[in-house]
Design a protein around this motif. Sequence first.
Motif, short mmCIF file in Angstrom:
data_model
loop_
_atom_site.label_atom_id
_atom_site.label_comp_id
_atom_site.label_asym_id
_atom_site.label_seq_id
_atom_site.Cartn_x
_atom_site.Cartn_y
_atom_site.Cartn_z
N UNK A 1 -59.72 -15.67 40.28
CA UNK A 1 -59.85 -16.64 41.36
C UNK A 1 -58.65 -16.44 42.28
N UNK A 2 -58.94 -16.11 43.51
CA UNK A 2 -57.90 -15.76 44.48
C UNK A 2 -57.73 -16.89 45.47
N UNK A 3 -56.51 -17.44 45.53
CA UNK A 3 -56.25 -18.55 46.43
C UNK A 3 -54.98 -18.26 47.23
N UNK A 4 -54.49 -19.28 47.94
CA UNK A 4 -53.40 -19.03 48.89
C UNK A 4 -52.07 -19.62 48.47
N UNK A 5 -52.06 -20.81 47.87
CA UNK A 5 -50.81 -21.53 47.69
C UNK A 5 -50.29 -21.56 46.27
N UNK A 6 -48.97 -21.64 46.16
CA UNK A 6 -48.33 -21.76 44.84
C UNK A 6 -48.85 -23.01 44.11
N UNK A 7 -48.93 -24.12 44.84
CA UNK A 7 -49.33 -25.37 44.19
C UNK A 7 -50.80 -25.38 43.83
N UNK A 8 -51.61 -24.56 44.50
CA UNK A 8 -53.00 -24.40 44.07
C UNK A 8 -53.05 -23.78 42.68
N UNK A 9 -52.22 -22.77 42.45
CA UNK A 9 -52.16 -22.12 41.14
C UNK A 9 -51.69 -23.11 40.08
N UNK B 90 -57.17 -18.53 35.29
CA UNK B 90 -57.38 -17.19 35.84
C UNK B 90 -57.21 -17.20 37.36
N UNK B 91 -56.31 -18.07 37.83
CA UNK B 91 -56.08 -18.26 39.27
C UNK B 91 -54.76 -17.63 39.67
N UNK B 92 -54.77 -16.87 40.76
CA UNK B 92 -53.54 -16.30 41.33
C UNK B 92 -53.54 -16.56 42.82
N UNK B 93 -52.35 -16.44 43.42
CA UNK B 93 -52.23 -16.72 44.86
C UNK B 93 -51.59 -15.55 45.58
N UNK B 94 -52.09 -15.31 46.78
CA UNK B 94 -51.45 -14.39 47.70
C UNK B 94 -50.24 -15.09 48.32
N UNK B 95 -49.28 -14.33 48.77
CA UNK B 95 -48.18 -14.91 49.54
C UNK B 95 -48.61 -14.85 51.01
#
Length: 568
Positions: free
Chosen positions: A250-258, A268-273
């Motif tokens: 699961x690809x998301x955007x924010x640190x706090x989303x992870x 299984x969630x990671x974030x782009x910077x």
Amino acid sequence: MADQSLLDEILQKTDLIALISETTPLEKKGKNHMGLCPFHDEKTPSFSVSEDKQLYHCFSCKASGNAITFLKEKRGMSSKEAIKYLASSAGVELKESYQNPHQKLFDVTKAAKDYFQVMLLHSEKGLPAKAYLDSRKLTMETIKTFELGVATDNRKGLVEALLKQKFLASEIDDAGVVKSTEPPLDFFVERLIIPLKDVHGHIVGFSGRTLTEQDPKYLNSAENLLFKKRQFLYGLDLAVAEIKKQKEIILTEGYFDVMAAHQAGLKNVVALMGTKLSEEHIQIIKSLTSKVIVVLDGDTPGLKATDQLIEQLKPHRLEVNIVSLPDQLDIAAYLDRHPVDDLKALLRNALEALSFYYQYDQHDLNLKNIGDFERFKRRFFTRLIGIPQTTVAFYLNQMATSMNIHVDLLWQDFNPKKETPRSIKTPKELITDKFQRAETAFLHYFLKDEHYTRWFRREFEDITYINPQIRDIQFEIFEHYDLHPQSCLVYGLFKSSLPIEQQQFLDANIHMADYPFQPEEFDDLIKVMHQHANRVRQTQLKKHMVEATSMEEKIALRKQIDALKKEL
């Protein structure tokens, strides 16, 4: 890093049954032990552990390996961490020379993390950061799991703390935690500190979220020897085992989303910077799974970023699905308002790319307006170029129904020009010879884990290759492990270091996410290559026999050939 004899000693002294039993109960069945697989959900045991071979294998999900791979895959350890753990448990002493070349810098970043943590958890100056984290609904367990901290208003606090621990000023500077001023000052001031970790759990940098509305909102460590933004996915160290288990990322955007997702049980969630996806990111993802679920913010910039990500991922044969959260929310905000089961339902029903585009291409239009409807058609029809006719028919029928017009009119409007390919894909080579198939299969195993290369090298001193490309790539793999013993080879990063011809060969023939790894097959491959070596040797001896000048020499060579034939 351990040499082979030391590694063999560690594995020999490790009780694999006891190690795996800490995670899943095992029951002896014949020669082996059986239990429920710890790498995927199942109700009927298909996970086998061989006490004699010190190997495990799941007949369902194909997970396999030894004690080191178990700790790497299940507990997310690096090879070095797994070896250290097993050596300690087995009472085997490791030499000091087995050091990561960047270990000193990692020591600095860890000491910095410890300082930031103490400031957050045990200092009055950490109270504003604690209040902010409380507003984000993060528990103390999550705060400690992600090792959050705070940089106070003391501009020399971290520098002085690190110098007191006898770190050199040059080491502190190289680690990127101070400003290169004279005298040096702390890089982060009055910010919530989020440690950035590589896949092995090493801290490679930090991100600081302002607590005083200073700009920028997030300040990241500068790129250095440890930190490369284009190679970094936040939370990957905690997510890698679950990504492999769930077979999706699961690809998301924010640190706090992870953090919020992890706290809710979605691991299984990671974030782009930011929202930019690099080629290195894509290769890392491909080395872990073939399925990506994109969950970016539901606002207009988030939708645009999702569109760009789909276009980037499209050429890479990945299954891409999209979740657009309602009310323009991100994951953290959504979980603050909804139970996690609601988010899981959205993930289960994630849209495939064309369904997302069908909605995205009309999100800023009023389709009751004929001009907007024509704009929507132009946008979406370009998406349908090169798509199978049945899929085109599905969407044209959907469009006709929603607009209450006859579908034949849409078919008349849909008259795409001949498509120009965006990229030229290397055709998959047709491999018919079993020896060449074995050579290709070996590459999968060598790329998966170093212990397969050691197994191969124990069996063969010299091999004549059918495919010179495979020979050259195998040489690069062996050289990587020789230069970085017991390191974790990240397939995507390794591939990107190869010449373009070798990258194209790997794209056409290597499919790490789908390959059914199992030790029994590797054993069979070894036997096949012994047959190949036998046949090559026979060919060489026959050539020598033709060139032989004496009858005695010809007879001796014939005996060798006959003996080799009996081995087949």
